[in-house]
Design an enzyme around this catalytic site. Structure first.
Site, short mmCIF file in Angstrom:
data_model
loop_
_atom_site.label_atom_id
_atom_site.label_comp_id
_atom_site.label_asym_id
_atom_site.label_seq_id
_atom_site.Cartn_x
_atom_site.Cartn_y
_atom_site.Cartn_z
N HIS A 1 3.03 -64.32 -33.16
CA HIS A 1 4.15 -63.38 -33.25
C HIS A 1 5.33 -63.84 -32.39
CE1 HIS A 1 2.40 -60.55 -29.94
NE2 HIS A 1 3.45 -61.13 -29.43
N GLU B 1 4.63 -59.11 -36.05
CA GLU B 1 3.23 -59.48 -36.21
C GLU B 1 3.03 -60.25 -37.52
OE1 GLU B 1 1.49 -59.21 -33.72
OE2 GLU B 1 1.32 -57.20 -32.87
N ASP C 1 12.77 -56.78 -27.86
CA ASP C 1 11.92 -55.67 -28.28
C ASP C 1 11.71 -54.64 -27.17
OD1 ASP C 1 10.37 -57.35 -26.70
OD2 ASP C 1 9.07 -57.99 -28.32
N ASN D 1 -1.15 -64.71 -31.74
CA ASN D 1 -1.29 -64.75 -33.21
C ASN D 1 -0.04 -65.29 -33.90
OD1 ASN D 1 0.46 -62.65 -32.85
ND2 ASN D 1 -0.88 -61.06 -33.68
C1 GLP Z 1 4.57 -59.96 -26.16
C2 GLP Z 1 6.09 -59.80 -26.40
C3 GLP Z 1 6.67 -61.07 -26.91
C4 GLP Z 1 6.12 -62.18 -26.05
C5 GLP Z 1 4.68 -62.41 -26.42
C6 GLP Z 1 3.95 -63.37 -25.49
O1 GLP Z 1 3.79 -59.03 -26.79
N1 GLP Z 1 6.49 -58.73 -27.26
O2 GLP Z 1 8.09 -61.01 -26.86
O3 GLP Z 1 6.82 -63.36 -26.26
O4 GLP Z 1 4.01 -61.20 -26.55
O5 GLP Z 1 3.67 -62.77 -24.28
P1 GLP Z 1 3.24 -63.55 -22.97
O6 GLP Z 1 4.42 -64.32 -22.55
O7 GLP Z 1 2.86 -62.49 -21.99
O8 GLP Z 1 2.10 -64.42 -23.35
#
Ligand code: GLP
Length: 243
Positions: free
Chosen positions: A137, A142, A67, A135
């Protein structure tokens, strides 16, 4: 789903790096899907170290990122282009033309999504790294996103913007939209490696591994239908399961 239980973040990162490297070595032209966020930074550090020790080369690898924010130029420190360059690409022998990250600055974002998705379909991802959103995702898909979704533009949940605000000066600077690989696109990866660390993720991991329904309200639940998913989770993340 195979679950590998590890002690802490370091062990998770090390295990993940070993799995990625082994997989890469078994393929002539590996296609790797990368994720961003805090979770995979340790993995990228390990990959850099192992590259420096000549245990792995990225010369023949092709990569796709999950992303990117809409509206952040590549030079912006919070863009995922910048993140990947800083944490991995500038340190290894990857060929720049083999690196793919959605362009959140594209004039025609719909077109960008279609082009990106087509490219992935042509170069099937051998191993996709995933983190887990609070959440549920995956990528930036989402809750409520269709399991049939392909690469698309998303409006970020307020909770996701809040969770990611820690990287920005203030929450107002967090983009409201992003481009993300769709859930169906992610599910077409041949192997998926989900990394989960820390007590903040304990509820989400419990939902994922519990017996709750596979539901679009919790995007990661779809992973239970994939035939090759490995979850590497540390003790803190597993806390709500072992209770
Ligand atoms: C972000 C990214 C995801 C990631 C997730 C967890 O918003 N878009 O690809 O896996 O949220 O993030 P983190 O590893 O900082 O907890």
């Amino acid at each position: 789903m195979e679950i590998i239980k590890v002690k802490d973040y370091e062990e998770m990162s090390e295990k993940a790096a070993n799995i990625v490297i082994e997989h890469m070595k078994s393929l002539k032209r590996p296609v790797i899907g990368f994720a961003t966020g805090s979770t995979p930074i340790g993995l990228y550090n390990c990959l850099v170290k192992k590259y420096q020790q000549k245990e792995v080369s990225f010369k023949h690898a092709t990569t796709f990122n999950l992303d990117e924010y809409v509206g952040l130029p590549k030079e912006n420190k919070n863009s995922y282009h910048y993140y990947m360059h800083e944490n991995l690409f500038q340190h290894v022998d990857i060929q720049p033309e083999n690196v793919h990250i959605p362009n959140g600055m594209a004039e025609d974002l719909e077109q960008e999504c279609m082009t990106y998705d087509r490219l992935i379909s042509k170069n099937k991802i051998d191993i996709q790294i995933l983190g887990l959103g609070l959440n549920g995702h995956i990528g930036f898909n989402e809750p409520g996103t269709s399991f049939k979704s392909r690469t698309h533009i998303v409006k970020l949940d307020q909770s996701t913007r809040k969770a990611n605000a820690r990287f920005f000066q203030s929450i107002d600077e967090v983009p409201t939209k992003a481009i993300t690989m769709g859930i169906e696109t992610i599910m077409e990866s041949k192997k998926i490696l989900l990394l989960v660390s820390g007590k903040k993720k304990a509820d989400a991991l419990a939902t994922l591994l519990g017996n709750s329904d596979i539901s679009e309200e919790f995007p990661a639940s779809i992973l239970r239908q994939h035939n090759d998913v490995t979850v590497i989770a540390d003790e803190e993340a597993l806390k709500k399961i072992n209770e």
